[in-house]
Design a protein around this motif. Sequence first.
Motif, mmCIF file in Angstrom:
data_model
loop_
_atom_site.group_PDB
_atom_site.id
_atom_site.type_symbol
_atom_site.label_atom_id
_atom_site.label_comp_id
_atom_site.label_asym_id
_atom_site.label_seq_id
_atom_site.Cartn_x
_atom_site.Cartn_y
_atom_site.Cartn_z
ATOM 1 N N ARG A 140 58.493 60.934 55.693
ATOM 2 C CA ARG A 140 57.986 61.521 56.893
ATOM 3 C C ARG A 140 57.782 63.039 57.018
ATOM 4 O O ARG A 140 56.738 63.514 57.256
ATOM 5 C CB ARG A 140 58.700 61.029 58.164
ATOM 6 C CG ARG A 140 58.445 59.627 58.457
ATOM 7 C CD ARG A 140 58.906 59.187 59.840
ATOM 8 N NE ARG A 140 60.294 58.894 59.933
ATOM 9 C CZ ARG A 140 60.976 57.866 59.456
ATOM 10 N NH1 ARG A 140 60.522 56.805 59.112
ATOM 11 N NH2 ARG A 140 62.394 57.676 59.756
ATOM 12 N N ILE A 141 58.957 63.496 56.394
ATOM 13 C CA ILE A 141 58.736 65.064 56.585
ATOM 14 C C ILE A 141 57.670 65.453 55.477
ATOM 15 O O ILE A 141 56.707 66.290 55.727
ATOM 16 C CB ILE A 141 60.038 65.733 56.245
ATOM 17 C CG1 ILE A 141 61.043 65.609 57.352
ATOM 18 C CG2 ILE A 141 59.973 67.083 55.587
ATOM 19 C CD1 ILE A 141 62.511 65.953 56.933
ATOM 20 N N ALA A 152 50.235 66.900 55.551
ATOM 21 C CA ALA A 152 48.950 66.908 56.361
ATOM 22 C C ALA A 152 48.750 68.301 57.044
ATOM 23 O O ALA A 152 47.490 68.515 57.457
ATOM 24 C CB ALA A 152 49.463 65.859 57.488
ATOM 25 N N LEU A 153 49.907 68.929 57.408
ATOM 26 C CA LEU A 153 49.661 70.223 57.859
ATOM 27 C C LEU A 153 49.342 71.344 56.972
ATOM 28 O O LEU A 153 49.215 72.582 57.264
ATOM 29 C CB LEU A 153 51.015 70.904 58.588
ATOM 30 C CG LEU A 153 51.264 69.735 59.894
ATOM 31 C CD1 LEU A 153 52.636 70.131 60.510
ATOM 32 C CD2 LEU A 153 50.235 70.093 60.857
ATOM 33 N N ASP A 154 49.190 71.100 55.717
ATOM 34 C CA ASP A 154 48.861 71.824 54.526
ATOM 35 C C ASP A 154 49.973 73.095 54.378
ATOM 36 O O ASP A 154 49.547 74.174 54.276
ATOM 37 C CB ASP A 154 47.553 72.533 54.632
ATOM 38 C CG ASP A 154 46.860 73.167 53.273
ATOM 39 O OD1 ASP A 154 47.248 72.593 52.191
ATOM 40 O OD2 ASP A 154 46.094 73.991 53.257
ATOM 41 N N ILE A 155 51.235 72.515 54.508
ATOM 42 C CA ILE A 155 52.215 73.840 54.284
ATOM 43 C C ILE A 155 53.049 73.453 52.786
ATOM 44 O O ILE A 155 53.356 72.028 52.816
ATOM 45 C CB ILE A 155 53.379 73.409 55.237
ATOM 46 C CG1 ILE A 155 52.694 73.739 56.802
ATOM 47 C CG2 ILE A 155 54.406 74.394 55.393
ATOM 48 C CD1 ILE A 155 53.491 73.380 58.106
ATOM 49 N N SER A 156 53.164 74.320 52.014
ATOM 50 C CA SER A 156 53.846 74.349 50.693
ATOM 51 C C SER A 156 55.188 74.285 51.067
ATOM 52 O O SER A 156 55.700 74.563 52.095
ATOM 53 C CB SER A 156 53.350 75.329 49.858
ATOM 54 O OG SER A 156 54.081 76.705 50.404
ATOM 55 N N GLN A 157 55.970 73.548 50.102
ATOM 56 C CA GLN A 157 57.267 73.519 50.162
ATOM 57 C C GLN A 157 58.244 74.774 50.390
ATOM 58 O O GLN A 157 58.866 74.911 51.015
ATOM 59 C CB GLN A 157 57.791 72.553 48.797
ATOM 60 C CG GLN A 157 58.568 71.000 49.154
ATOM 61 C CD GLN A 157 59.087 70.761 47.852
ATOM 62 O OE1 GLN A 157 59.033 71.148 46.851
ATOM 63 N NE2 GLN A 157 59.257 69.404 48.269
ATOM 64 N N LEU A 174 45.510 63.225 59.886
ATOM 65 C CA LEU A 174 44.980 64.533 59.586
ATOM 66 C C LEU A 174 44.221 65.215 60.670
ATOM 67 O O LEU A 174 44.139 66.564 60.721
ATOM 68 C CB LEU A 174 44.143 64.394 58.177
ATOM 69 C CG LEU A 174 44.678 63.959 56.999
ATOM 70 C CD1 LEU A 174 43.792 63.562 55.767
ATOM 71 C CD2 LEU A 174 45.843 64.901 56.483
ATOM 72 N N ILE A 175 43.405 64.568 61.359
ATOM 73 C CA ILE A 175 42.687 65.206 62.346
ATOM 74 C C ILE A 175 43.329 65.677 63.512
ATOM 75 O O ILE A 175 43.441 67.151 64.074
ATOM 76 C CB ILE A 175 41.448 64.070 63.062
ATOM 77 C CG1 ILE A 175 40.486 63.848 62.146
ATOM 78 C CG2 ILE A 175 41.152 64.664 64.230
ATOM 79 C CD1 ILE A 175 39.538 62.734 62.307
#
Length: 111
Positions: free
Chosen positions: A12-13, A19-24, A83-84
Amino acid sequence: MRGYDKKAVGERIRAQRKALDISQEDFAERIGRVPKFCADIERGQAGMSIETMLSICSLLKLSPNELLFGSSTSTKLHDETQLIIAALNQCTEKQRRDAYALLKLFLTAIR
């Protein structure tokens, strides 16, 4: 009561982070942890403190219940809908109002 499933929590994380377009790397920096630890959490190979969980929830805009046990609704939203919603969560209030107005205009035009 459902049990704590580290692997499902990690999935889930990862899904919400993507989905929030955050890199690791950015994710790890923003919650104050090292990237390897965050990767281990996402793979379900490490647990986390309550402090870390709350930081993750805040960053990913999830409630602790959603993070630990999944969606509180019985029906899953389609990937596009998630995603929206994730994109809208990154917007300012004005941007959300403008997006809503555009969506209403679009839906009216295609009827």
